[in-house]
Scaffold this motif. Structure first.
Motif, PDB file in Angstrom:
ATOM      1  N   ASN A  62       0.877  -1.187   0.000  1.00 32.25           N
ATOM      2  CA  ASN A  62       0.000   0.000   0.000  1.00 32.25           C
ATOM      3  C   ASN A  62       0.907   1.226   0.000  1.00 32.25           C
ATOM      4  N   HIS A  63       1.964   1.146   0.811  1.00 35.56           N
ATOM      5  CA  HIS A  63       3.097   2.074   0.734  1.00 35.56           C
ATOM      6  C   HIS A  63       4.274   1.294   0.142  1.00 35.56           C
ATOM      7  N   GLY A  64       4.973   1.891  -0.798  1.00 35.33           N
ATOM      8  CA  GLY A  64       5.920   1.140  -1.603  1.00 35.33           C
ATOM      9  C   GLY A  64       7.250   0.813  -0.960  1.00 35.33           C
ATOM     10  N   ASP A  65       7.512   1.314   0.245  1.00 35.90           N
ATOM     11  CA  ASP A  65       8.814   1.083   0.881  1.00 35.90           C
ATOM     12  C   ASP A  65       8.677   0.250   2.159  1.00 35.90           C
ATOM     13  N   GLU A  66       7.668  -0.627   2.180  1.00 36.71           N
ATOM     14  CA  GLU A  66       7.405  -1.479   3.340  1.00 36.71           C
ATOM     15  C   GLU A  66       7.400  -2.920   2.851  1.00 36.71           C
ATOM     16  N   TYR A  67       8.185  -3.799   3.451  1.00 32.48           N
ATOM     17  CA  TYR A  67       8.516  -5.067   2.783  1.00 32.48           C
ATOM     18  C   TYR A  67       7.993  -6.358   3.410  1.00 32.48           C
ATOM     19  N   THR A 104       9.463   3.638  -2.964  1.00 35.27           N
ATOM     20  CA  THR A 104       9.064   4.872  -2.282  1.00 35.27           C
ATOM     21  C   THR A 104       7.667   4.718  -1.680  1.00 35.27           C
ATOM     22  N   ARG A 105       7.380   5.525  -0.679  1.00 33.97           N
ATOM     23  CA  ARG A 105       6.078   5.461  -0.010  1.00 33.97           C
ATOM     24  C   ARG A 105       4.942   5.786  -0.986  1.00 33.97           C
ATOM     25  N   THR A 106       5.142   6.846  -1.767  1.00 38.50           N
ATOM     26  CA  THR A 106       4.095   7.314  -2.671  1.00 38.50           C
ATOM     27  C   THR A 106       4.495   6.997  -4.110  1.00 38.50           C
ATOM     28  N   PHE A 148      -1.094  -5.166   5.003  1.00 37.46           N
ATOM     29  CA  PHE A 148       0.202  -5.117   5.687  1.00 37.46           C
ATOM     30  C   PHE A 148       0.854  -3.740   5.556  1.00 37.46           C
ATOM     31  N   HIS A 149       1.341  -3.242   6.664  1.00 39.45           N
ATOM     32  CA  HIS A 149       2.208  -2.063   6.655  1.00 39.45           C
ATOM     33  C   HIS A 149       3.414  -2.322   7.542  1.00 39.45           C
ATOM     34  N   SER A 150       4.459  -1.535   7.287  1.00 40.82           N
ATOM     35  CA  SER A 150       5.617  -1.427   8.180  1.00 40.82           C
ATOM     36  C   SER A 150       5.956   0.053   8.204  1.00 40.82           C
ATOM     37  N   GLY A 151       7.054   0.414   8.844  1.00 41.86           N
ATOM     38  CA  GLY A 151       7.322   1.845   9.013  1.00 41.86           C
ATOM     39  C   GLY A 151       7.830   2.567   7.779  1.00 41.86           C
TER      40      GLY A 151
HETATM   41 ZN   LIG Z   1       2.372   2.008   5.410  1.00 41.60          ZN
END
Ligand SMILES: [Zn+2]
Length: 335
Positions: A62-67, A104-106, A148-151
């Protein structure tokens, strides 16, 4: 009188969500651009279906920098056998695929933050078109949604699964039961800084059971947090009755985020000196980090003090901080 109706989504799926078996394909979004006149964004999707039963919608990136989420979901997509499923599992491991590819996040295409783009628009930006497809095509199919998300690159979290306090207490209980089943080291009643445009809110307003995670951060993953993600997603599928077998239970500590006082924001720029590490206990008023002005020697650092007692649940990740950055998040241990 003409009724104003939303146009159909420009996204077409190469998989059939109503067909039994395992299918790997794409959500194809036409995107005309300099290097591909009639080109498309090809978002990987996997559907595993076996007869009637509940539907789980599983998303990472959902955010591109979370794995952790993408790792667990690419792994699940290649290993889940239809004969072990009762119902349907829809897996989109990299929801904001352009952002995921850029790390990247966005989105690099339109700067769209997927988790601030809901309900999206069929005639909007690339990110808004993806959000609209989830809003009108995928979410309505789902009984349970795990996002799923991470920081990411700028935050780091203690590993947790979370759900939100909701007006519908039955829906809320189902979500917290799924959080418990995920069995991360921490389970959180999560407070959001800003819920407008969130995928979470879109799913919850549709009455879906929605759970999310924060499993680490720093723009990478760790062996421990990947293990938590892989176990957690299977546990949620077992808990939902979609995959047979018992939930693999693990001890979890419940945390609450009772108010906006959980969050500490930098008012200065500079270099962060952490004084508390993730998971460590803190007392109200305790200084958790110092921010050093770096333009000269001899200047006193700004102090960041927690406004409540609890544990450090999240922290700013890079060594340099800007005014307005979230420096720390305190969560209260629920006994
Ligand atoms: Zn996120």
């Amino acid at each position: 009188m003409l009724m104003k109706t939303l146009r159909p989504s420009p996204i077409s799926s190469t998989v059939d969500f109503d067909k039994d078996g395992v299918q790997h394909g794409f959500l194809r979004l036409p995107y005309s651009r300099d290097d591909s006149a009639w080109g498309s964004v090809m978002i990987p999707v996997c559907v595993v279906r076996n007869g009637t039963g509940p539907t789980a919608l599983l998303t990472g990136g959902n955010h591109g920098d979370e794995y952790e989420g993408p790792i667990a979901l690419y792994d699940l997509a290649r290993s889940l056998d239809a004969k072990n499923v009762s119902g349907t599992v829809i897996i989109v491991p990299a929801m904001n695929y352009p952002a995921f590819r850029a790390g990247t996040r966005t989105s690099p295409i339109d700067k769209g933050n997927m988790n601030r783009s809901f309900p999206g628009r069929p005639d909007g930006t690339v990110t808004e078109k993806i959000a609209d497809y989830f809003q009108r095509e995928l979410l309505p199919r789902a009984d349970i949604v795990l996002d799923f998300h991470s920081g990411g690159r700028t935050l780091d979290f203690v590993p947790f699964c979370a759900a939100h306090v909701l007006p519908d207490k039955q829906q809320e209980k189902k979500a917290f039961d799924a959080v418990e089943a995920f069995a991360a080291p921490y389970s959180v009643q999560m407070l959001e800084i800003d819920t407008v445009g969130m995928y979470d809110t879109a799913a919850e307003e549709m009455g879906k059971v929605f759970v999310t995670t924060e499993l680490g951060g720093g723009g990478t993953s760790r062996a421990e947090t990947v293990r938590i993600a892989k176990r957690g997603v299977l546990n949620v599928l077992r808990h939902s009755g979609i995959v047979a077998g018992a939930v693999e239970k693990q001890p979890t500590r419940w945390l609450d985020m009772p108010s906006g006082d959980c969050f500490c924001f930098a008012e200065d720029e500079g270099m962060i000196e952490p004084l508390v590490d993730l998971g460590e206990p803190m007392k109200e008023g305790q200084v958790v980090a110092r921010i050093y002005p770096v333009g000269r020697t001899g200047a006193a650092p700004a102090e960041i003090a927690t406004k409540m007692s609890g544990i450090l649940a999240a922290r700013h990740f890079p060594g340099l901080v800007k005014a307005g950055d979230c420096v720390s998040v305190t969560a209260v241990v629920v006994d």
